[in-house]
Design a protein around this motif. Structure first.
Motif, PDB file in Angstrom:
ATOM      1  N   ARG A   7      78.485  48.215  -4.973  1.00  0.00           N
ATOM      2  CA  ARG A   7      77.408  48.721  -5.817  1.00  0.00           C
ATOM      3  C   ARG A   7      77.886  48.668  -7.266  1.00  0.00           C
ATOM      4  O   ARG A   7      78.998  49.097  -7.561  1.00  0.00           O
ATOM      5  N   PRO A  47      78.222  56.689 -13.670  1.00  0.00           N
ATOM      6  CA  PRO A  47      77.388  55.790 -12.870  1.00  0.00           C
ATOM      7  C   PRO A  47      76.728  56.515 -11.707  1.00  0.00           C
ATOM      8  O   PRO A  47      77.333  57.380 -11.073  1.00  0.00           O
ATOM      9  N   ASP A  48      75.495  56.159 -11.442  1.00  0.00           N
ATOM     10  CA  ASP A  48      74.756  56.730 -10.317  1.00  0.00           C
ATOM     11  C   ASP A  48      74.746  55.710  -9.193  1.00  0.00           C
ATOM     12  O   ASP A  48      73.907  54.811  -9.150  1.00  0.00           O
ATOM     13  N   PHE A  49      75.702  55.856  -8.274  1.00  0.00           N
ATOM     14  CA  PHE A  49      75.819  54.908  -7.171  1.00  0.00           C
ATOM     15  C   PHE A  49      74.904  55.256  -5.996  1.00  0.00           C
ATOM     16  O   PHE A  49      74.952  54.584  -4.965  1.00  0.00           O
ATOM     17  N   SER A  58      70.618  54.550  -8.767  1.00  0.00           N
ATOM     18  CA  SER A  58      70.378  53.569  -9.822  1.00  0.00           C
ATOM     19  C   SER A  58      71.537  52.574  -9.865  1.00  0.00           C
ATOM     20  O   SER A  58      72.508  52.763 -10.596  1.00  0.00           O
ATOM     21  N   TYR A  59      71.433  51.518  -9.093  1.00  0.00           N
ATOM     22  CA  TYR A  59      72.502  50.529  -8.977  1.00  0.00           C
ATOM     23  C   TYR A  59      71.926  49.233  -8.428  1.00  0.00           C
ATOM     24  O   TYR A  59      70.793  49.191  -7.929  1.00  0.00           O
ATOM     25  N   THR A 106      76.768  50.904 -17.162  1.00  0.00           N
ATOM     26  CA  THR A 106      76.741  52.226 -17.785  1.00  0.00           C
ATOM     27  C   THR A 106      76.564  52.092 -19.294  1.00  0.00           C
ATOM     28  O   THR A 106      76.994  51.113 -19.909  1.00  0.00           O
ATOM     29  N   VAL A 131      76.879  49.286 -11.501  1.00  0.00           N
ATOM     30  CA  VAL A 131      76.038  49.954 -12.491  1.00  0.00           C
ATOM     31  C   VAL A 131      76.467  49.495 -13.880  1.00  0.00           C
ATOM     32  O   VAL A 131      77.664  49.396 -14.167  1.00  0.00           O
TER      33      VAL A 131
END
Length: 382
Positions: A73, A83-85, A88-89, A77, A75
């Protein structure tokens, strides 16, 4: 005069606005809309990273992300955000040359991870991945954070307490990558360098092998279960601190929940000197191994007596006994390293003795454990 200055100012502003953030440092005159961001992935210290002299057929300690069908995954940033795994990835899957015409997996100068399309294993859907036109830079670079959840491909907050199977053992592993791509390198391949961010504890216990007529000691295949006791299983990742490009993020154990971890059996070896060595391993977040506490517990089949049967053959009686190792002082752990504990138990002594303790980089050790578990074991049909 004032009008001339005003006109010159407007001219300068107009020139600056024409040099938009997209054009500055783009590094390429042929920018095209919809150009995908391409990734390659390697594991730090492995032969994929170009830092070891491992033979071509070597695959020491999971430098191939465990599985050919590994997923990561990623992101982009912005402004040093976390990071939002989970929500939002973009997800990318490893594909070999037979599927998408990419080079061999160890060639990090070419893409080997492609946008994940869950409905098929044979196609790549670039619309599901990043486009360069959508990238947002921070401090003159496009910053990427990536994660590989080794087997289950889903976020977890605690490592497995049962690591007795190959699948559960490798599922406890977590790999992270941090990469800052200069604006001038836009359209270039993004080379992600992954690190094992936890530590591995390996326990090697050597036992003497009893003679057939001995009424004490151990026979072959004696060790039944080995546990690491009182381990913190939760973890936190420090994204607040700036690190060097492709560097190792600081990850440490967190919380106050302590659990016993059942370890994975790596090997059982006859040493040829009437002793046998058993090796077990577990993956845990980095933490202090406190001295004077029960660190390792072992269930071992122990000979409690012997008698002759009617035919004159010696028959040894065994009982599953519980042994505990207590270190006399604290033992160190390090990220991306293995802590190896070498224990010995004498025939007539029920106390495991520490012969040696050392820390080695993850990639410098090896095992005969198979690194290609069956896909159906993952519970993920994709």
């Amino acid at each position: 005069m004032r009008k001339d200055i005003y006109a010159f100012t407007l001219f300068v502003l107009g020139m600056c606005s024409a040099c938009s953030s997209e054009d500055m440092g783009s590094g390429s005159p042929d920018r095209q809309e919809g150009t995908p961001v391409l990734f390659s992935g390697s594991v730090a210290g492995s032969r994929t990273d170009g830092e070891t002299g491992a033979e071509e057929d070597d695959d020491p300690w999971h430098n191939h992300f465990v599985l050919d069908w590994a997923r990561i995954r990623v992101v982009n940033t912005v402004n040093y955000s976390v990071p939002d795994f989970e929500n939002s990835y973009y997800e990318y899957v490893f594909k070999d040359d037979e599927i998408v015409g990419s080079p061999e997996w160890d060639d990090v100068d070419e893409p080997n991870f492609f946008p994940w399309k869950p409905d098929t294993e044979a196609e790549v859907d670039y619309d599901r991945g990043f486009k360069w036109e959508d990238m947002i830079p921070t401090s003159g670079a496009y910053v990427f954070e990536a994660v590989c959840y080794s087997m289950i491909f889903k976020p977890f907050t605690e490592v497995y307490t049962d690591q007795t199977t190959e699948f559960k053992f490798w599922s406890a592993d977590l790999l992270l990558a941090h990469h800052a791509m200069p604006l001038s390198d836009i359209y270039s391949l993004v080379k992600l360098r992954f690190w094992h961010v936890f530590a591995m504890v390996r326990v090697q216990v050597t036992l003497p092998v009893a003679d057939p007529e001995d009424d004490y000691g151990f026979k072959g295949d004696a060790v039944g279960n080995v546990k690491l006791n009182g381990m913190l299983t939760g973890y936190t990742v420090n994204y607040a601190n700036a690190i060097e490009n492709n560097g190792l993020r600081t990850v440490s154990a967190s919380g106050d929940k302590r659990e016993d971890i059942s370890m994975y059996k790596l090997s059982e070896v006859d040493n040829g000197d009437d002793t046998r060595t058993y090796e077990y391993a577990a993956i845990v977040p980095v933490q202090e191994i406190r001295g004077t506490e029960n660190l390792v517990s072992l269930d071992i089949k122990t000979i409690t007596g012997v008698e002759q049967d009617a035919g004159g053959q010696w028959v040894q009686h065994e009982e599953l006994k519980h042994y505990v190792f207590k270190p006399s002082s604290s033992i160190e752990m390090q990220q991306a390293h293995m802590t190896i504990l070498q224990l010995k138990i004498d025939s007539e002594d029920s106390v495991p003795v520490l012969l040696n303790a050392e820390i080695v980089p993850w990639q410098d050790a090896y095992t005969e454990v198979t690194l290609t578990p069956k896909q159906e074991d993952s519970g993920d049909t994709n």
